[in-house]
Design an enzyme around this catalytic site. Sequence first.
Site, PDB file in Angstrom:
ATOM      1  N   TYR A 225       1.597   0.332  -5.771  1.00  0.00           N
ATOM      2  CA  TYR A 225       0.076   0.040  -6.155  1.00  0.00           C
ATOM      3  C   TYR A 225      -0.586   1.886  -6.383  1.00  0.00           C
ATOM      4  O   TYR A 225      -1.838   1.288  -6.547  1.00  0.00           O
ATOM      5  CB  TYR A 225       0.064  -1.223  -6.462  1.00  0.00           C
ATOM      6  CG  TYR A 225      -1.099  -1.396  -4.861  1.00  0.00           C
ATOM      7  CD1 TYR A 225      -2.498  -1.242  -4.412  1.00  0.00           C
ATOM      8  CD2 TYR A 225      -0.791  -2.261  -4.032  1.00  0.00           C
ATOM      9  CE1 TYR A 225      -2.465  -1.535  -3.230  1.00  0.00           C
ATOM     10  CE2 TYR A 225      -0.629  -2.761  -3.310  1.00  0.00           C
ATOM     11  CZ  TYR A 225      -2.309  -2.726  -2.305  1.00  0.00           C
ATOM     12  OH  TYR A 225      -2.246  -3.114  -1.761  1.00  0.00           O
ATOM     13  N   LYS A 226      -0.580   2.749  -4.943  1.00  0.00           N
ATOM     14  CA  LYS A 226      -1.798   3.817  -4.869  1.00  0.00           C
ATOM     15  C   LYS A 226      -1.095   4.630  -5.922  1.00  0.00           C
ATOM     16  O   LYS A 226      -1.376   4.925  -6.884  1.00  0.00           O
ATOM     17  CB  LYS A 226      -1.895   3.878  -3.818  1.00  0.00           C
ATOM     18  CG  LYS A 226      -2.852   2.264  -2.909  1.00  0.00           C
ATOM     19  CD  LYS A 226      -2.616   2.781  -1.731  1.00  0.00           C
ATOM     20  CE  LYS A 226      -4.246   0.880  -1.286  1.00  0.00           C
ATOM     21  NZ  LYS A 226      -3.388   0.792   0.121  1.00  0.00           N
TER      22      LYS A 226
HETATM   23  C1  LIG Z   1      -3.792   0.433   0.657  1.00  0.00           C
HETATM   24  C2  LIG Z   1      -3.016  -0.643   2.613  1.00  0.00           C
HETATM   25  C3  LIG Z   1      -2.408  -1.205   2.416  1.00  0.00           C
HETATM   26  C4  LIG Z   1      -2.507  -2.819   1.710  1.00  0.00           C
HETATM   27  O1  LIG Z   1      -1.516  -3.234   2.549  1.00  0.00           O
HETATM   28  P1  LIG Z   1      -1.738  -4.734   1.109  1.00  0.00           P
HETATM   29  O2  LIG Z   1      -0.244  -5.335   1.831  1.00  0.00           O
HETATM   30  O3  LIG Z   1      -0.982  -4.587   0.156  1.00  0.00           O
HETATM   31  O4  LIG Z   1      -2.333  -5.803   0.496  1.00  0.00           O
HETATM   32  C5  LIG Z   1      -1.751  -0.884   3.544  1.00  0.00           C
HETATM   33  N1  LIG Z   1      -2.547   0.137   4.940  1.00  0.00           N
HETATM   34  C6  LIG Z   1      -3.213   0.505   4.509  1.00  0.00           C
HETATM   35  C7  LIG Z   1      -3.075   1.843   5.623  1.00  0.00           C
HETATM   36  C8  LIG Z   1      -3.054   0.830   3.145  1.00  0.00           C
HETATM   37  O5  LIG Z   1      -3.976   1.767   2.969  1.00  0.00           O
END
Ligand SMILES: *Cc1c(COP(=O)(O)O)cnc(C)c1O
Length: 415
Positions: A225-226
Site C-alpha cells: 500500500y505504499k
Molecule cells: C509500513 C511498514 C510496515 C507495515 O507493516 P503492516 O504489517 O503492513 O502494518 C512494516 N515495516 C516497515 C519497515 C514499514 O515501513
Amino acid sequence: MDHARLTRADLDALDAGDKLAPVRDKFSLPEGVIYLDGNSLGAMPVATAGRVADVVAREWGQGLIRSWNEAGWMDLPGRVGDKIAGLVGAAPGSVMVADSTSVNLFKLLSVALFLRPGRKAILSEAGNFPTDLYVAEGLRDLLDAGHRLEMAATADIVGAIGPDTAVVMLTHVNFHTGRMLDMGAITRAAHAQGALVLWDLAHSAGAMPVDLAGHDVDLAVGCGYKYLNGGPGAPAFLYVAPRLQADARYPITGWLGHAAPFAFEAGYRPASGIQRAMVGTPPVVSLAALEVGVDLALSIDLADVRAKSVLLTEMFARLIVERCAGHGLVVASPADAAVRGSQVCVAHPEAYAIMQALIARGVIGDFRAPDILRFGMTPLYLGFGDLWDAVTILADVMATGVWRDAAYQTRAKVT
Ligand SMILES: *Cc1c(COP(=O)(O)O)cnc(C)c1O
C-alpha cells in the site's frame, strides 16, 4: 541553478523535462491537495475503481464460487507475486503476495531461525520500524530457546554480525530518517559469517530499482500500500530465494501452503516452492486492486523513478533551507543522495502541530514521533512545481505561526 537560490522557473523547467510527468494522469488525486504521503498510503490509480467494481459485480456477483477457477482468483497471489518479482530483481516463483508485512516478517524470521539452528541472535538496526522489532521480540519469546534480539547503530551493523547471528533483519530505507542501507555490502557481510539476511522493502519496492537476486538476498518482505499503490491494507509480499525454498519451514502451516489443499488430507504436507509460504485464502478484492498498482509500476522504468526521486528530495530539501530559514526547521534526512530514500524528513519540536496546519491547507505529509515532519516523494504523481507550492505553504505556516492554533495540537489516532 546550482548556486543561486531556486526559483519557480527552475522547478517549472524540471517539470517540462520530466519524462514521468504523463504518469500523473494515471492517478486520481483530489483537487487542491499536494500529496506528500505516498510512502504511507499510495494514491489511487484511475484504473483501480473500475477493476475493483468488476471483481465485485461480475467475478463475485455473477461468477460466485466458480470465479476461484474461472476468474483465476486462486492464482492471483502468485501471479501478482511474479509481477512484483519483476520490480525487485527476483526470479519468477520467488515472490508471493500474502498477509501483511508484519505477518510475513514473523513467517520469514521463523524460516531463518529454522534454517540456522544453534545460532541465537537476530540482529537488527536500532531505530528500525517498530513492527519489525515487535515481531522479532514476540517470536523470540514464543520460541523460548535462548534467542536474543540484538540492536546495532547504523554504522555498526556489519561489525555486529558474528558466528551466533542467525539472521540480519533490516529495513532497506528507514521509515524515520529516510536513510538507505547498503543491501549488497551488508548481505555479503552476513553471508561471510554464515548468517541469513531478511530485508524489509516497505520503502523501496516501487520507489527504486531493487536487485534481490543480484545481491543474493535470502529473504525479503514488502508492503503493497505504499509505493506500489495497492490501496489501504493491501496485502504484502514476501520473497524466498529459490535455493532456500525446499528447506524452508513455516510457522503457520495453513491449508493453502499444503501440497494438495483440496485433497483435505489428515496431516500437513508442505507445497513445493514459494506456494509453501501461503497460509489461508487470499483477499481477492484487495489483490485485484494491488495488481493495478503493480502493473502501473511495471509500465515504467524504475531507474527513471529513482532519478526523479533523487531530484525531488534534493529540490525539496533545498527549498526548505532557502525559503523557510529562521523557523527552526532542520532537514534530518541524509544529504547524500546515495544513502537517501524517497523521502525528506524535517525535524522541529512542534512537528505535530505544524503538520496538522499543513494538512489543513492541503499539503499532506505525516508526523513521526517525536519531532519529524515526513514528506514522501512519489515520482509517479508528484511534480516539481508541487514542491514549490508546498514549501510556499510551509513558509507561510511558519511565518504566521498558524500552527499554534489549538485545533492543531490534539493528536489523532493515526498520525
Ligand atoms: C509500513 C511498514 C510496515 C507495515 O507493516 P503492516 O504489517 O503492513 O502494518 C512494516 N515495516 C516497515 C519497515 C514499514 O515501513
